[in-house]
Every structure is written in structure tokens, then in C-alpha cells.
Design an enzyme around this catalytic site. Structure first.
Site, PDB file in Angstrom:
ATOM      1  CE1 TYR A 109     -61.263  56.900 -45.571  1.00  0.00           C
ATOM      2  CE2 TYR A 109     -61.156  56.965 -47.945  1.00  0.00           C
ATOM      3  CZ  TYR A 109     -60.360  56.608 -46.805  1.00  0.00           C
ATOM      4  OH  TYR A 109     -59.282  56.046 -46.398  1.00  0.00           O
ATOM      5  CD1 TRP A 111     -56.685  59.826 -47.376  1.00  0.00           C
ATOM      6  CD2 TRP A 111     -54.520  60.947 -47.286  1.00  0.00           C
ATOM      7  NE1 TRP A 111     -55.656  58.948 -47.062  1.00  0.00           N
ATOM      8  CE2 TRP A 111     -54.493  59.537 -46.789  1.00  0.00           C
ATOM      9  CE3 TRP A 111     -53.512  61.818 -47.109  1.00  0.00           C
ATOM     10  CZ2 TRP A 111     -53.144  59.219 -46.388  1.00  0.00           C
ATOM     11  CZ3 TRP A 111     -52.322  61.364 -46.762  1.00  0.00           C
ATOM     12  CH2 TRP A 111     -52.162  59.914 -46.300  1.00  0.00           C
TER      13      TRP A 111
HETATM   14  N1  LIG Z   1     -58.298  50.382 -56.956  1.00  0.00           N
HETATM   15  C1  LIG Z   1     -57.694  50.752 -55.674  1.00  0.00           C
HETATM   16  N2  LIG Z   1     -58.530  51.642 -55.275  1.00  0.00           N
HETATM   17  C2  LIG Z   1     -58.298  52.402 -53.764  1.00  0.00           C
HETATM   18  C3  LIG Z   1     -56.900  51.945 -53.318  1.00  0.00           C
HETATM   19  C4  LIG Z   1     -56.174  51.031 -53.922  1.00  0.00           C
HETATM   20  O1  LIG Z   1     -55.276  50.691 -53.446  1.00  0.00           O
HETATM   21  N3  LIG Z   1     -56.751  50.493 -55.045  1.00  0.00           N
HETATM   22  N4  LIG Z   1     -56.444  52.594 -52.097  1.00  0.00           N
HETATM   23  C5  LIG Z   1     -57.629  53.357 -51.323  1.00  0.00           C
HETATM   24  C6  LIG Z   1     -57.256  54.010 -50.410  1.00  0.00           C
HETATM   25  S1  LIG Z   1     -55.936  53.412 -49.042  1.00  0.00           S
HETATM   26  C7  LIG Z   1     -57.504  55.334 -50.037  1.00  0.00           C
HETATM   27  S2  LIG Z   1     -57.011  56.158 -48.929  1.00  0.00           S
HETATM   28  C8  LIG Z   1     -58.408  56.183 -51.238  1.00  0.00           C
HETATM   29  C9  LIG Z   1     -58.146  57.505 -51.182  1.00  0.00           C
HETATM   30  O2  LIG Z   1     -59.195  58.277 -51.641  1.00  0.00           O
HETATM   31  P1  LIG Z   1     -59.504  59.755 -51.386  1.00  0.00           P
HETATM   32  O3  LIG Z   1     -58.943  60.205 -50.275  1.00  0.00           O
HETATM   33  O4  LIG Z   1     -60.783  60.112 -51.675  1.00  0.00           O
HETATM   34  O5  LIG Z   1     -58.528  60.426 -52.666  1.00  0.00           O
HETATM   35  P2  LIG Z   1     -58.162  62.058 -52.907  1.00  0.00           P
HETATM   36  O6  LIG Z   1     -57.833  61.988 -54.255  1.00  0.00           O
HETATM   37  O7  LIG Z   1     -57.217  62.164 -51.893  1.00  0.00           O
HETATM   38  O8  LIG Z   1     -59.206  62.648 -52.423  1.00  0.00           O
HETATM   39  C10 LIG Z   1     -59.257  63.680 -51.880  1.00  0.00           C
HETATM   40  C11 LIG Z   1     -60.309  64.891 -52.293  1.00  0.00           C
HETATM   41  O9  LIG Z   1     -60.336  66.142 -51.686  1.00  0.00           O
HETATM   42  C12 LIG Z   1     -60.282  67.357 -52.398  1.00  0.00           C
HETATM   43  N5  LIG Z   1     -59.647  68.208 -51.548  1.00  0.00           N
HETATM   44  C13 LIG Z   1     -58.497  68.682 -51.186  1.00  0.00           C
HETATM   45  N6  LIG Z   1     -58.396  69.769 -50.311  1.00  0.00           N
HETATM   46  C14 LIG Z   1     -59.696  70.034 -50.203  1.00  0.00           C
HETATM   47  C15 LIG Z   1     -60.316  71.069 -49.508  1.00  0.00           C
HETATM   48  O10 LIG Z   1     -59.745  71.988 -48.683  1.00  0.00           O
HETATM   49  N7  LIG Z   1     -61.617  71.366 -49.518  1.00  0.00           N
HETATM   50  C16 LIG Z   1     -62.455  70.268 -50.330  1.00  0.00           C
HETATM   51  N8  LIG Z   1     -63.829  70.546 -50.052  1.00  0.00           N
HETATM   52  N9  LIG Z   1     -61.958  69.472 -50.867  1.00  0.00           N
HETATM   53  C17 LIG Z   1     -60.667  69.327 -50.981  1.00  0.00           C
HETATM   54  C18 LIG Z   1     -59.212  67.077 -53.344  1.00  0.00           C
HETATM   55  O11 LIG Z   1     -59.179  67.829 -54.625  1.00  0.00           O
HETATM   56  C19 LIG Z   1     -59.469  65.495 -53.984  1.00  0.00           C
HETATM   57  O12 LIG Z   1     -60.418  65.212 -54.895  1.00  0.00           O
HETATM   58  O13 LIG Z   1     -58.400  55.499 -52.114  1.00  0.00           O
HETATM   59  C20 LIG Z   1     -58.514  54.110 -52.206  1.00  0.00           C
HETATM   60  N10 LIG Z   1     -58.869  53.603 -53.489  1.00  0.00           N
HETATM   61  N1  LIG Z   2     -46.707  58.253 -53.244  1.00  0.00           N
HETATM   62  C1  LIG Z   2     -47.885  57.906 -52.567  1.00  0.00           C
HETATM   63  N2  LIG Z   2     -47.748  57.185 -51.465  1.00  0.00           N
HETATM   64  C2  LIG Z   2     -48.668  56.897 -50.946  1.00  0.00           C
HETATM   65  C3  LIG Z   2     -50.214  56.959 -51.348  1.00  0.00           C
HETATM   66  C4  LIG Z   2     -50.181  57.750 -52.617  1.00  0.00           C
HETATM   67  O1  LIG Z   2     -51.408  58.003 -53.124  1.00  0.00           O
HETATM   68  N3  LIG Z   2     -49.243  58.139 -53.102  1.00  0.00           N
HETATM   69  N4  LIG Z   2     -51.025  56.734 -50.476  1.00  0.00           N
HETATM   70  C5  LIG Z   2     -51.029  56.571 -49.059  1.00  0.00           C
HETATM   71  C6  LIG Z   2     -52.219  55.714 -48.735  1.00  0.00           C
HETATM   72  S1  LIG Z   2     -53.657  56.635 -48.185  1.00  0.00           S
HETATM   73  C7  LIG Z   2     -52.076  54.443 -48.073  1.00  0.00           C
HETATM   74  S2  LIG Z   2     -53.361  53.725 -47.389  1.00  0.00           S
HETATM   75  C8  LIG Z   2     -50.759  53.971 -48.385  1.00  0.00           C
HETATM   76  C9  LIG Z   2     -51.093  52.336 -48.993  1.00  0.00           C
HETATM   77  O2  LIG Z   2     -49.890  51.648 -48.857  1.00  0.00           O
HETATM   78  P1  LIG Z   2     -49.904  50.226 -49.331  1.00  0.00           P
HETATM   79  O3  LIG Z   2     -51.189  49.641 -49.282  1.00  0.00           O
HETATM   80  O4  LIG Z   2     -48.658  49.494 -48.597  1.00  0.00           O
HETATM   81  O5  LIG Z   2     -49.348  50.618 -50.922  1.00  0.00           O
HETATM   82  P2  LIG Z   2     -49.693  49.884 -52.198  1.00  0.00           P
HETATM   83  O6  LIG Z   2     -48.794  50.727 -53.199  1.00  0.00           O
HETATM   84  O7  LIG Z   2     -50.985  49.676 -52.498  1.00  0.00           O
HETATM   85  O8  LIG Z   2     -49.112  48.321 -52.168  1.00  0.00           O
HETATM   86  C10 LIG Z   2     -47.651  48.160 -51.859  1.00  0.00           C
HETATM   87  C11 LIG Z   2     -47.316  46.884 -52.647  1.00  0.00           C
HETATM   88  O9  LIG Z   2     -48.008  45.722 -52.160  1.00  0.00           O
HETATM   89  C12 LIG Z   2     -47.722  44.836 -53.209  1.00  0.00           C
HETATM   90  N5  LIG Z   2     -48.783  43.807 -53.339  1.00  0.00           N
HETATM   91  C13 LIG Z   2     -50.244  44.029 -53.904  1.00  0.00           C
HETATM   92  N6  LIG Z   2     -50.746  42.914 -53.444  1.00  0.00           N
HETATM   93  C14 LIG Z   2     -50.085  42.094 -52.896  1.00  0.00           C
HETATM   94  C15 LIG Z   2     -50.300  40.609 -52.417  1.00  0.00           C
HETATM   95  O10 LIG Z   2     -51.343  40.091 -52.780  1.00  0.00           O
HETATM   96  N7  LIG Z   2     -49.198  40.001 -51.947  1.00  0.00           N
HETATM   97  C16 LIG Z   2     -47.975  40.752 -51.701  1.00  0.00           C
HETATM   98  N8  LIG Z   2     -47.180  39.877 -51.330  1.00  0.00           N
HETATM   99  N9  LIG Z   2     -47.946  41.937 -52.010  1.00  0.00           N
HETATM  100  C17 LIG Z   2     -48.710  42.502 -52.779  1.00  0.00           C
HETATM  101  C18 LIG Z   2     -47.823  45.447 -54.677  1.00  0.00           C
HETATM  102  O11 LIG Z   2     -46.745  45.246 -55.371  1.00  0.00           O
HETATM  103  C19 LIG Z   2     -47.730  47.048 -53.867  1.00  0.00           C
HETATM  104  O12 LIG Z   2     -46.780  47.634 -54.714  1.00  0.00           O
HETATM  105  O13 LIG Z   2     -49.860  54.548 -49.091  1.00  0.00           O
HETATM  106  C20 LIG Z   2     -49.689  55.874 -48.756  1.00  0.00           C
HETATM  107  N10 LIG Z   2     -48.666  56.442 -49.635  1.00  0.00           N
HETATM  108 MO   LIG Z   3     -55.351  54.918 -47.663  1.00  0.00          MO
END
Ligand SMILES: Nc1nc2c(c(=O)[nH]1)N[C@H]1C(S)=C(S)[C@@H](COP(=O)(O)OP(=O)(O)OC[C@H]3O[C@@H](n4cnc5c(=O)[nH]c(N)nc54)[C@H](O)[C@@H]3O)O[C@H]1N2
Ligand SMILES: Nc1nc2c(c(=O)[nH]1)N[C@H]1C(S)=C(S)[C@@H](COP(=O)(O)OP(=O)(O)OC[C@H]3O[C@@H](n4cnc5c(=O)[nH]c(N)nc54)[C@H](O)[C@@H]3O)O[C@H]1N2
Ligand SMILES: [Mo]
Length: 772
Positions: A109, A111
Site C-alpha cells: 500500500y 502513494w
Molecule cells: N496518524 C495518521 N496516519 C495516517 C493518516 C492520518 O490521517 N493519520 N492518513 C493515512 C492516509 S489517508 C494515507 S493515504 C497514508 C499514506 O501513506 P503512504 O502512501 O505509504 O505514504 P507516502 O509517504 O506517500 O509513501 C510513499 C512511499 O513511496 C516512495 N516512492 C515514491 N516514488 C517511488 C518510486 O518511484 N519507487 C519506489 N519504489 N518508491 C517510491 C516514497 O519515497 C514514499 O516512502 O497514510 C495514512 N496514515
Molecule cells: N497537503 C496535503 N494534502 C493531502 C495529503 C497530504 O499528505 N498533504 N494527503 C491526501 C490524502 S492521501 C488524503 S486521504 C486526504 C485526507 O483528507 P482528510 O482526511 O479530509 O484530511 P485531514 O487533514 O486528515 O482531516 C481534515 C480535518 O478534519 C478535522 N477532523 C479530524 N477529526 C475530526 C472529527 O472527529 N470531527 C470533525 N468534525 N472534524 C475532524 C481535522 O481538524 C482535520 O484538519 O488528504 C489528501 N491531501
Molecule cells: Mo489517503
């Protein structure tokens, strides 16, 4: 000589500026109406000190120390590419033969990066699929609970992934937009797969000009942009389902529910209504009932409900609010509220999730084909919900309940990861690290020494996108981008495709893996497939050579006509039924009720999370929200300038209300220790008036830099996931529940440990040829 080459990242299209083989700058894509600043970090990434310069093998692994070993703490031994490839091939073959194909975890899993041919996970799954199969991961961290629930309720995930009712329709028809979790601008910086158009800011400005009133129901005021002039309702985290059920209660008490819509388009309203009125359980879900749970005054809840019943209202919630224990419930309750308001399928009304979660949600566009590496068949049928990865490693042979099914967890012996970082994305990292000591072999492909690379036994150095040719293509964007190679591979880095082709060769299936094509031939092949698919829709696109020379293609947005989700269904529910068993919106689901879990009954309910401010806060009185970072994409870009500039004494910022800081004698700019029973992290204190007292926020993505201390493991850099709890949202969705997390914060009084994680780990001398 300066070279300008078209390129793309998840954080935007850009032109790379190259001089003497080095990326020295970037220019935003000229057609982007509102480009973001993260592209400026590209030179820092490509030429980072923490690039993996060549293949490595963990020292202890070479000595035969496999299960239960010092993974993550050992030194790395440099090895030549041919030896690394041979070791990977031999290990996968051995594990398949001794333990079966399902004992390889290839879910991988993550990005990865923009560029759809060199998409690391797709390349890896092609390698492992053709080689006999692998245990995979389903759903995602973003909205894993929601995407499991919504097919039961609405028969589709369109309401989560899009297409959703577009902003044109909202601007034209809605008068009120209630946003649970707000519409955070920072999230619009990124587009999965790379985006050429960032249109959300201009679109929101149009909404303001049209007089739309916004309500931001969120613990954080900044979750809506200042120019929206939103009313801020600082709800207690985790309290949303109570508030929404009470809004339904208030609407029913006033007799304002849309009975015609409810009977034509939904099923199970009687059951939900009985729960809301208290007929079912003796507890009426009134605003007075909800107020002490969500900590929003009863009058505010009632007034908002009645206002929504009186004007065309759009409801939305961020994906984050389902990333919590019982995260299915607030989303289901919101669908019920939208049904009670009768707005689903009407222009500018109804419900959709994620307008504030990612770029491209709600921009007007046509549904067109994308460029993608087609998936190969995976002969292994075992799949776990993605966020149960620690459990998978911890308890082989046991059963995991998911969405009404029992999954028998396989015994994982080999883990292969490319393009994702579980030590970024997963919760309770100290527990994950223990689980990661159990497999015999971990293989990781990475451009940088991220925590997943540091936990590998065999490390393959991958190129970054700027070192290869590719095509960026995203379903939520109206552009397609040529990504030209800008610089040669750094060090001994290789493209995932080329490295995996060599592994396939060692295993006897190179031809099946490459289909006889090199990079250039693959790009033409994928583009031609895309072009034919466009043709079939009557859409003419230029041939590959012209596309490549011009750098991009644009699909003009539809000239007129708003997209309204569920319009066909609502116009004639019998002729265009939903994909649910009843063909209608299921406010009561016999299917879910039939799964038999009393925690997840057949309709939306209130369930208190185990960790939240409404429960026991005697030891850990602060609610930690780990939201998405404004300065990065997840762990990516952490070594780049924007993230670095945001750190305090090199630590990730933690935001706290001045009253909470005062009560602890803490001052802005100070380094603090954030802790609970699962772990501890250092962070730099930022005071924030626009934060609900009792709540602290630390964005995800600071690279994990653990040290052993007398008080247990400490992340000296500030990774929030050492604190978060690793438990599924429920047996239904089994999604990540990172947002349900209590902590305590205190001053850090010891000497400041150095943050070392942006430098390479300890490297041993080169291994003598022949051993291993
Ligand atoms: N506490 C907490 N944890 C969360 C979240 C949260 O809201 N709170 N959000 C979650 C969500 S929504 C998501 S989507 C995940 C994201 O989690 P990930 O998608 O696992 O996070 P990334 O850091 O984007 O990891 C992508 C990795 O791919 C590597 N990479 C980039 N390009 C290449 C390539 O060409 N080849 C190879 N082999 N590797 C490459 C990058 O260096 C990076 O380490 O995190 C989750 N974790
Ligand atoms: N710049 C930037 N943009 C991103 C990403 C990134 O890593 N960087 N990651 C991307 C990815 S993979 C994803 S999945 C999306 C995720 O998108 P989201 O899940 O929407 O993003 P978050 O920033 O985790 O949450 C948005 C807001 O929800 C509020 N929140 C948290 N818990 C609660 C709750 O219990 N109740 C209410 N009402 N509000 C709450 C927090 O204040 C937080 O700032 O973002 C994407 N966009
Ligand atoms: Mo995500």
C-alpha cells in the site's frame, strides 16, 4: 546550458529546470490556475543526502538472522546490483516453495509517485502476480471504513471517490453548506496521480460571491479558509455522529422531514426514526442528548438543523472523520440526514464526502479514460483490509472479521514493499516494528532511506520520477502530462520496472514481465490503449509523438450542465435503482444487521469511541488529531524545504490552545514530549487560538526517528503514529482509526537528541563476494 522539461508530481505539474545534470528549480505548469508551492521541493528530493545510492543488505540477515531479529537497528552492507537481484529471486522462490504463495505479502500500500507506467506498486504486483501470486491488501487508509459501508447504503462509492455533485451546481443552487471537518485548503494541494489544475480556490471564491453560507463543524478553525467567512462550530473530535443524529431528531420533532423523499427513495426510515425518537431504546436523540457528547450547545444543533431544513443545503464531511473508531457511523448518519432533508439528487444539495479532502473533488469534468498499467491476475485469493497489517503479521492462522466475512490470516514469511511506507501510514509504530521482526525477509524498493527502507533486509535503490520518462494521468484532473526524464539516475538507482525485470529473468519469466517492451515501447503502448479508449467515446486525442512533444493534453470541461450525483435515481427510482439490495438508499441495511455485530447494527447509531474527550481523560487529557500535512504529502517531501522550514528545533510542530499550554507552563517554540501508553515523541510547540481547547494537532509525515530511553521508545523527530492506536474502525470497515487518540504533553527538559533520520543509516564495509 539550462534545460526545461515537462514533469509532474502528486503535488502539481511543473517544468523542471536542469543545469549540468542537476535539477536546480521548478516552474509551475502554465495552465494551472492556482499552483501550489510543494513543487519547489523537487531539487531537494532528487539530490537529497538520504537518497539510497546503491543496493544494500542488512548485516544480520546476511549472517542468517531472520525472524525476531534486529531489523531496523542493524547496519547495511553494500552489495552489487546483480547480487541483490539474485538474493531477491532466490528468497521469493524459496519462500514460495517452502510456505506457499500466500506467505508473500505484496499488498505494498502507498502513494508511490505520479507517473502511471513506473507506478511502483503496479510494477511490483505485476512481478509477484506473474510469479505465482501474493497476499494482497484491499481498501485504503484514506476512507477504508467509508468505502466498505457506502456500497451497502448507496450501492456505490461515487459519493466518496467521485464523480460528486460539482461546485458549479453547489454555487448555483445551495444556500448553506455544512462541512464536517471543514474544507481544508492544504488538502487541495495534492491530486493522486498528478494534477494540472488546482481549481478549488477559485471555485470556493465563486461560492462566496454567490452568497453561500458555510458552517465549519471541526475542532480546528483553519479547516475552512478565512475568505469563506464560515461559522465555526468547534465540535469535540469523535462526536459527529451524535450531532448529526440529533439534527435528524430536531427535524423529526419539528415535522420537517421530507416524507415523500424518504418513502420514494429510501428504505428503513421507520427503523432509524424509532431509534432517533427513542421509541426503540428509550433514549430520544435530541439536541439536549447530543450536547454533552459532541460538546456543541443544544440550541446551536437545533438551529442548524432547522436552518438546513429551510434552505437548499449541501452536506459534506472530510474523509478524516471516518478515520476514527466507529468511523462508519457519522458517515451513515450524514446520508440519513441528507435523506431527511430530501436533498439527494437535487442540484446543489445532498451529501458527498471529501470536497475538502483532495484536489479535484467537485470540479466539473468529463469521465474519460486514464493511462494505467493494466493489472495482472493474482492467483492468490487472500486479501486483508489494508490497515490490519500488524494483526496479519502478529496472528497467523487466526480469523479476522471484515464486512461480514471471516478472513483466515496467512503466515507471512516474506514482505515486499515498493511505493509505500507502512512506517509512515500505519498506527502504533512501536507495535508495527515488533510485528515487522516476524517475517524472515523484507524486501523494499525506495529512492530514499525512509523508515520502511531502514526496516528492510534487502534494499533496492529506486529512481525518482525525474530520472525516467512517464505519463501522469489522474481521474480527477482534466489534463494528461508527459513526464520527461530530466537527469540521469542518481548513484546506482534503477527504475523499479528494470530491477523487477531482472528479478523476473532470474526466475525465468522476463518475457512475460516485460512483454518484450522497454520504457519507450511501454509508454507508446499504454498511450495507444488510452487513445483507442478515447476514440471509442468519440474523443480525439493527438498521437503519442505530438503529445510527447507538446507535453500535455487538455480535455476541456463540459461547457454547460452541472453534474448532480444521484439525479437519475431520484428522477425515477424504479427505472434507475441504486446498487443496494432494495435499490434504494438503505437507512436500515438487512445485510449489515445480518452480520450480527451488536456494535454495528442495521442503521446509523451513536457509539462512543474508547479514546476521546468524552471518556476517561484522567491520564491522557488531550485529544491528538494527526491530520494531513500542509508542508508535505505524507512522508514524502519531509526532507524538502517547506517541511524543514516548518520544524521547531528540527521537530515536527504540535498545535495547542494557549489555555492548555498555560495550564502546563508551556511556551511557544519550546520542545515538548507528547506521550501515552503506546509511545512518545518530541515536538515543537505552536500556540493556536483557533483550536478547540483539549485538542492538539500534529500532522503526519515526520520521518520516524526512534531511540531507546529509560522511559521506553522515543521518536525524537515527532512522528504522530508512535502515539495513535491500531484498532479497526469496527468489524464492518476495519479501517484505520488514527483520529481516536488521547495523549499528554509536558515540557522536554533533557538534552535535545539529534534528529538523524534525514541522513543515511550506518553502513558496513562492502561484503566479500560470494557469501550470503
Ligand atoms: N496518524 C495518521 N496516519 C495516517 C493518516 C492520518 O490521517 N493519520 N492518513 C493515512 C492516509 S489517508 C494515507 S493515504 C497514508 C499514506 O501513506 P503512504 O502512501 O505509504 O505514504 P507516502 O509517504 O506517500 O509513501 C510513499 C512511499 O513511496 C516512495 N516512492 C515514491 N516514488 C517511488 C518510486 O518511484 N519507487 C519506489 N519504489 N518508491 C517510491 C516514497 O519515497 C514514499 O516512502 O497514510 C495514512 N496514515
Ligand atoms: N497537503 C496535503 N494534502 C493531502 C495529503 C497530504 O499528505 N498533504 N494527503 C491526501 C490524502 S492521501 C488524503 S486521504 C486526504 C485526507 O483528507 P482528510 O482526511 O479530509 O484530511 P485531514 O487533514 O486528515 O482531516 C481534515 C480535518 O478534519 C478535522 N477532523 C479530524 N477529526 C475530526 C472529527 O472527529 N470531527 C470533525 N468534525 N472534524 C475532524 C481535522 O481538524 C482535520 O484538519 O488528504 C489528501 N491531501
Ligand atoms: Mo489517503
Amino acid at each position: 546550458m539550462v534545460l526545461i522539461t515537462p514533469h509532474a508530481a502528486h503535488w502539481g505539474y511543473f517544468d523542471a529546470v536542469v543545469e549540468e545534470g542537476r535539477v536546480i528549480g521548478t516552474r509551475p505548469f502554465a495552465r494551472d490556475p492556482h499552483p501550489g508551492p510543494l513543487i519547489e521541493g523537487m531539487p531537494d528530493l532528487v539530490h537529497a543526502e538520504c537518497r539510497i545510492d546503491r543496493p544494500y543488505v542488512r548485516e544480520g540477515w546476511l549472517r542468517g538472522e531472520r525472524r525476531g531479529s534486529a531489523r531496523g537497528r542493524d547496519r547495511f552492507v553494500p552489495v552489487p546490483w546483480d547480487r541483490a537481484v539474485r538474493l531477491v529471486a532466490e528468497e521469493t522462490a524459496r519462500v514460495r516453495a517452502e510456505h506457499g504463495d500466500a506467505s508473500i505479502l505484496g499488498g505494498s500500500y502507498g502513494w508511490a509517485s505520479a507517473g502511471r507506467f513506473h507506478h511502483a506498486r503496479s510494477q511490483l504486483q505485476r512481478l509477484l502476480g506473474l510469479g505465482g501470486g501474493f497476499t494482497t491488501q484491499v481498501t485504503n487508509y484514506s476512507y477504508g471504513a467509508g468505502m466498505t459501508l457506502m456500497p451497502h447504503v448507496l450501492g456505490t462509492n461515487d459519493v466518496v471517490t467521485g464523480p460528486v455533485t460539482d461546485w458549479r451546481s453547489i454555487v448555483g443552487h445551495a444556500r448553506l453548506m455544512v462541512c464536517f471537518g471543514g474544507l481544508p485548503l492544504k488538502n487541495g494541494l495534492v491530486t493522486a496521480g498528478g494534477g494540472g489544475a488546482h481549481e478549488y480556490v477559485p471555485l470556493m471564491r465563486q461560492a462566496v460571491e454567490a452568497g453561500l453560507r458555510f458552517v465549519n463543524v471541526s475542532p480546528l478553525r483553519d479547516d475552512t479558509a478565512g475568505f469563506l467567512g464560515a461559522e465555526w462550530v468547534p465540535i469535540r473530535p469523535g462526536g459527529d455522529a451524535a450531532m448529526v443524529l440529533a439534527m435528524i431528531g430536531a427535524i423529526v420533532a419539528a415535522g420537517l422531514e421530507d416524507r415523500k423523499f424518504l418513502s420514494r427513495c429510501t428504505t428503513g426510515w421507520d427503523r432509524l426514526r424509532a431509534y432517533v425518537t427513542g421509541e426503540a431504546d428509550g433514549v430520544p436523540k435530541t439536541p439536549e442528548w447530543a450536547a454533552p457528547l459532541c460538546d456543541v450547545p443544544a440550541e446551536r444543533i437545533r438551529a442548524l438543523a432547522l436552518e438546513a431544513a429551510g434552505v437548499p443545503t449541501m452536506l459534506t464531511a472530510t474523509w478524516s472523520i471516518q478515520r476514527a473508531e466507529h468511523g462508519e457511523q457519522p458517515w451513515w448518519a450524514l446520508v440519513a440526514l441528507a435523506s431527511a432533508l430530501g436533498g439527494i439528487g437535487k442540484p446543489g444539495q445532498g451529501i458527498a464526502f471529501g470536497y475538502g479532502s483532495i484536489n479535484g473533488m467537485g470540479t466539473a469534468r468529463r469521465e474519460l479514460p486514464t493511462v494505467n498499467l493494466p493489472a495482472t491476475r493474482n492467483p492468490v485469493r487472500t486479501a486483508i483490509p489494508v490497515a490490519r497489517v500488524t494483526e496479519l503479521l502478529e496472528r497467523p492462522g487466526e480469523v479476522l472479521r471484515y464486512n461480514g466475512r471471516d478472513i483466515v490470516l496467512p503466515d507471512i514469511r516474506l514482505v515486499f514493499w515498493a511505493g509505500g511506507n507502512p512506517f509512515h501510514h500505519h498506527q502504533d509504530l512501536n507495535r508495527l516494528a515488533r510485528a515487522f521482526s516476524r517475517p524472515e525477509t523484507i524486501v523494499v524498493s525506495e529512492p530514499w532511506w525512509t523508515s520502511i527502507a531502514r526496516h528492510a533486509d534487502i534494499v533496492l535503490p529506486a529512481t525518482t520520477t525525474l530520472e525516467r520518462n512517464d505519463i501522469a494521468s489522474a481521474s480527477r484532473d482534466r489534463f494528461l502530462r508527459a513526464m520527461h526524464r530530466a537527469v540521469p539516475p542518481q548513484g546506482q538507482a534503477r527504475n523499479d520496472h528494470d530491477a523487477f525485470a531482472d528479478v523476473a529473468e532470474a526466475l525465468g519469466y522476463r518475457e512475460r514481465f516485460t512483454e518484450g517492451r522497454d520504457e519507450g515501447a511501454w509508454l507508446r503502448h499504454l498511450y495507444d490503449r488510452f487513445r483507442r479508449a478515447c476514440d471509442a467515446l468519440g474523443e480525439t486525442v493527438p498521437d503519442f509523438d505530438r503529445f510527447w512533444a507538446e507535453g500535455h493534453i487538455e480535455f476541456a470541461p463540459p461547457a454547460a450542465g452541472d453534474f448532480v450525483g444521484f439525479a437519475d435515481f431520484v428522477a425515477d427510482p424504479a427505472a434507475a435503482p441504486l446498487g443496494t439490495p432494495s435499490g434504494k438508499v438503505e437507512l436500515y441495511s438487512e445485510t449489515i444487521a445480518g452480520f450480527g455485530d451488536p456494535e454495528v447494527p442495521g442503521h446509523a447509531v451513536w457509539r462512543a469511541p474508547r479514546e476521546w474527550l468524552g471518556g476517561d481523560v484522567s491520564r491522557f487529557p488531550l485529544h491528538l488529531l494527526s491530520n494531513q500535512p500542509a508542508t508535505r504529502l505524507h512522508g514524502q517531501l519531509d526532507p524538502a524545504r517547506a517541511a524543514r522550514a516548518s520544524k521547531i528545533e528540527g521537530r515536527e510542530p504540535i498545535r495547542m490552545h494557549p489555555a492548555d499550554a498555560g495550564a502546563r507552563g508551556l511556551a511557544a517554540g519550546q520542545v515538548v514530549r507528547v506521550f501515552n501508553d503506546r509511545g512518545a515523541a518530541l515536538a515543537g510547540l505552536v500556540l493556536e487560538e483557533g483550536l478547540r481547547p483539549g485538542v492538539v494537532t500534529m500532522s503526519t509525515g515526520a520521518w520516524w526517528d526512534p531511540r531507546e530511553t529509560e522511559a521506553g521508545p522515543l521518536c525524537v523527530h515527532g512522528n504522530a503514529n508512535v502515539l495513535t492506536r491500531d484498532v479497526g474502525t469496527s468489524s464492518l470497515g476495519q479501517g484505520a482509526s488514527a483520529q481516536s487518540c488521547l495523549v499528554q504533553v509536558e515540557a522536554w527538559t533533557g538534552p535535545l537528541p539529534e534528529v538523524r533520520v534525514h541522513r543515511p543509516p550506518a553502513i558496513a564495509r562492502e561484503a566479500p563476494a560470494g557469501d550470503g
